[in-house]
Design a protein around this motif. Structure first.
Motif, PDB file in Angstrom:
ATOM      1  N   ASP A 282       0.814  -1.208   0.000  1.00 37.12           N
ATOM      2  CA  ASP A 282       0.000   0.000   0.000  1.00 37.12           C
ATOM      3  C   ASP A 282       0.851   1.263   0.000  1.00 37.12           C
ATOM      4  OD1 ASP A 282      -2.787  -1.137   2.093  1.00 37.12           O
ATOM      5  OD2 ASP A 282      -2.202  -1.607   0.047  1.00 37.12           O
ATOM      6  N   SER A 283       2.092   1.145   0.371  1.00 31.44           N
ATOM      7  CA  SER A 283       2.939   2.337   0.462  1.00 31.44           C
ATOM      8  C   SER A 283       3.582   2.702  -0.868  1.00 31.44           C
ATOM      9  CB  SER A 283       4.041   2.121   1.515  1.00 31.44           C
ATOM     10  OG  SER A 283       4.901   1.059   1.120  1.00 31.44           O
ATOM     11  N   VAL A 284       3.415   1.862  -1.877  1.00 35.45           N
ATOM     12  CA  VAL A 284       4.045   2.102  -3.170  1.00 35.45           C
ATOM     13  C   VAL A 284       2.988   2.585  -4.153  1.00 35.45           C
ATOM     14  CG1 VAL A 284       5.323   1.102  -5.097  1.00 35.45           C
ATOM     15  CG2 VAL A 284       5.805   0.354  -2.754  1.00 35.45           C
ATOM     16  N   LEU A 285       3.075   3.859  -4.526  1.00 32.06           N
ATOM     17  CA  LEU A 285       2.183   4.419  -5.529  1.00 32.06           C
ATOM     18  C   LEU A 285       3.018   5.036  -6.639  1.00 32.06           C
ATOM     19  CD1 LEU A 285      -0.565   6.228  -3.398  1.00 32.06           C
ATOM     20  CD2 LEU A 285      -0.856   4.166  -4.782  1.00 32.06           C
ATOM     21  N   PRO A 286       2.652   4.794  -7.887  1.00 28.50           N
ATOM     22  CA  PRO A 286       3.389   5.434  -8.981  1.00 28.50           C
ATOM     23  C   PRO A 286       3.105   6.927  -9.029  1.00 28.50           C
ATOM     24  CG  PRO A 286       1.472   4.270  -9.821  1.00 28.50           C
ATOM     25  CD  PRO A 286       1.566   3.931  -8.367  1.00 28.50           C
ATOM     26  N   ASP A 335      10.450   2.025  -7.012  1.00 30.20           N
ATOM     27  CA  ASP A 335      10.812   0.788  -6.324  1.00 30.20           C
ATOM     28  C   ASP A 335      10.636  -0.441  -7.197  1.00 30.20           C
ATOM     29  OD1 ASP A 335      11.409   2.078  -3.854  1.00 30.20           O
ATOM     30  OD2 ASP A 335       9.266   2.294  -3.488  1.00 30.20           O
ATOM     31  N   GLY A 336      10.485  -0.235  -8.489  1.00 33.72           N
ATOM     32  CA  GLY A 336      10.316  -1.362  -9.400  1.00 33.72           C
ATOM     33  C   GLY A 336       8.906  -1.438  -9.959  1.00 33.72           C
TER      34      GLY A 336
END
Length: 369
Positions: A282-286, A335-336
């Protein structure tokens, strides 16, 4: 820029003076959706268009039919270039003396400059009214706690028509029910001293606030396009399903109308808006502009992202029309790559002659499982 909301406990205000959140964005979304909070929208600006010719003039310049707009009635409109591409977008509410335009702050100066150049000898006098009025959003019930400005005796409250199809409009989204159907949204224009009062009431715990981030997350979940996010130099209104509320297909001539009619009646928009349910943490948003790919092929870009209180990480993206609706998509982040489940908003077959079957909508969460 100084904001009265900077003094509210927990408030995070950005350099532009926009209240982003108060420490609990997901709870703020829930409160906004339930009608128990209001959101000061410092990322909006207000333009005023007084004058006897204001409505017929705006009607002749923009994509929407507004000549017969009654006092207190609202709509939205687009300004297109000669090739039908979106240059500006605005919500409009008229009070019988002045047409008030609510716009994204970054678009205000350019739109005002264009309007002033288009006056000719008509009885209109556009001006920037952002120092006179600010914008607060929420449900109609929540905004009852707000003193909307009424310089001509009519409260200045704009009710978002999305996703209903306005007179003369057309819907492309083939999903029923539409995810925006339960989103009730209004925006009130208020005087600067009313912002101070709201901040004081919030500090005392008598009014609940939500930040602009919460308001935008509800917009993304409702597939609602916005100038500051979904519009680029190539954007056509068809690509984002904006014919629903911002375009009148049977009105008189205006700049860009020929392209609007051709794409709608004879062809298909070259790109289309999709909704994405994003996999992973949930912490990774483009970020806006992040590549959307099918394998190694870049098929589009992200336009809006949000961490939604029910749906989790979600996004809107513009992709090539030819992108398969069942394609396995990935989105680039710092982050990928992350996997993304596509939900069709504007189908590849979009157009007046296409008989697109309505599809019962499943939740994104269920679709991703």
């Amino acid at each position: 820029m100084t904001s009265p909301f900077a003094r509210v406990p927990g408030a995070v205000v950005d350099e532009g003076g926009v209240l982003q959140h108060l420490g609990a964005p997901l709870a703020e979304q829930r409160a906004l959706a339930r009608g128990t909070a209001i959101a000061p929208l410092g990322d909006r600006a207000v333009l005023a268009v007084p004058g006897e010719d204001r409505l017929s003039w705006l009607d002749s310049l923009t994509s929407q039919a507004v000549t017969a707009l009654a006092p207190g009635e609202g709509s939205e409109l687009l300004v297109l270039d000669p090739n039908g591409r979106i240059e500006h977008a605005a919500a409009i509410v008229d009070d019988g003396e002045t047409a008030w335009l609510i716009v994204d702050r970054a678009d205000a100066e350019a739109l005002l400059g264009w309007l002033r150049r288009m006056r000719f000898r008509l009885r209109v006098d556009p001006r920037d009214a952002s120092a006179e009025l600010a914008v607060v959003g929420g449900t109609a019930a929540a905004l009852a706690a707000v003193h909307a400005a009424a310089p001509a005796g009519v409260p200045l409250v704009w009710r978002d028509p999305w996703p209903a199809v306005s007179a003369g409009g057309h819907a492309y989204a083939a999903i029923a029910p539409h995810p925006g159907a339960d989103r009730e949204w209004s925006e009130a224009l208020v005087a600067p001293e009313e912002l101070d009062r709201i901040a004081d009431e919030a500090t005392a715990g008598r009014i609940a606030l939500a930040g602009a981030a919460a308001a935008d997350a509800l917009r993304v979940a409702a597939w609602r396009p916005r100038w500051a996010a979904e519009v680029d130099e190539r954007a056509l209104p068809h690509e984002t399903d904006w014919l629903r509320t911002a375009v009148h297909l049977q009105k008189g001539c205006y700049r860009g109308q020929e392209t609007v009619a051709k794409v709608h009646n004879l062809g298909h928009p070259p790109r289309r808006l999709i909704a994405l349910h994003l996999d992973g943490s949930d912490s990774v948003l483009p970020v806006r502009g992040a590549e959307v790919r099918v394998g190694d092929d870049v098929v589009g870009a992200v336009t809006s992202t949000a961490l939604h209180y029910e749906e989790g990480p979600i996004a809107l993206a513009i992709v090539r029309r030819s992108t398969p609706i069942d394609a396995a998509l990935v989105v680039a982040t710092d982050d990928g790559d992350i996997a993304a489940a596509q939900e069709v908003i504007v189908p590849p077959e979009a157009g007046a002659t296409a008989q697109v079957p309505r599809i019962t909508r499943l939740s994104r969460r269920a679709a991703a499982q």
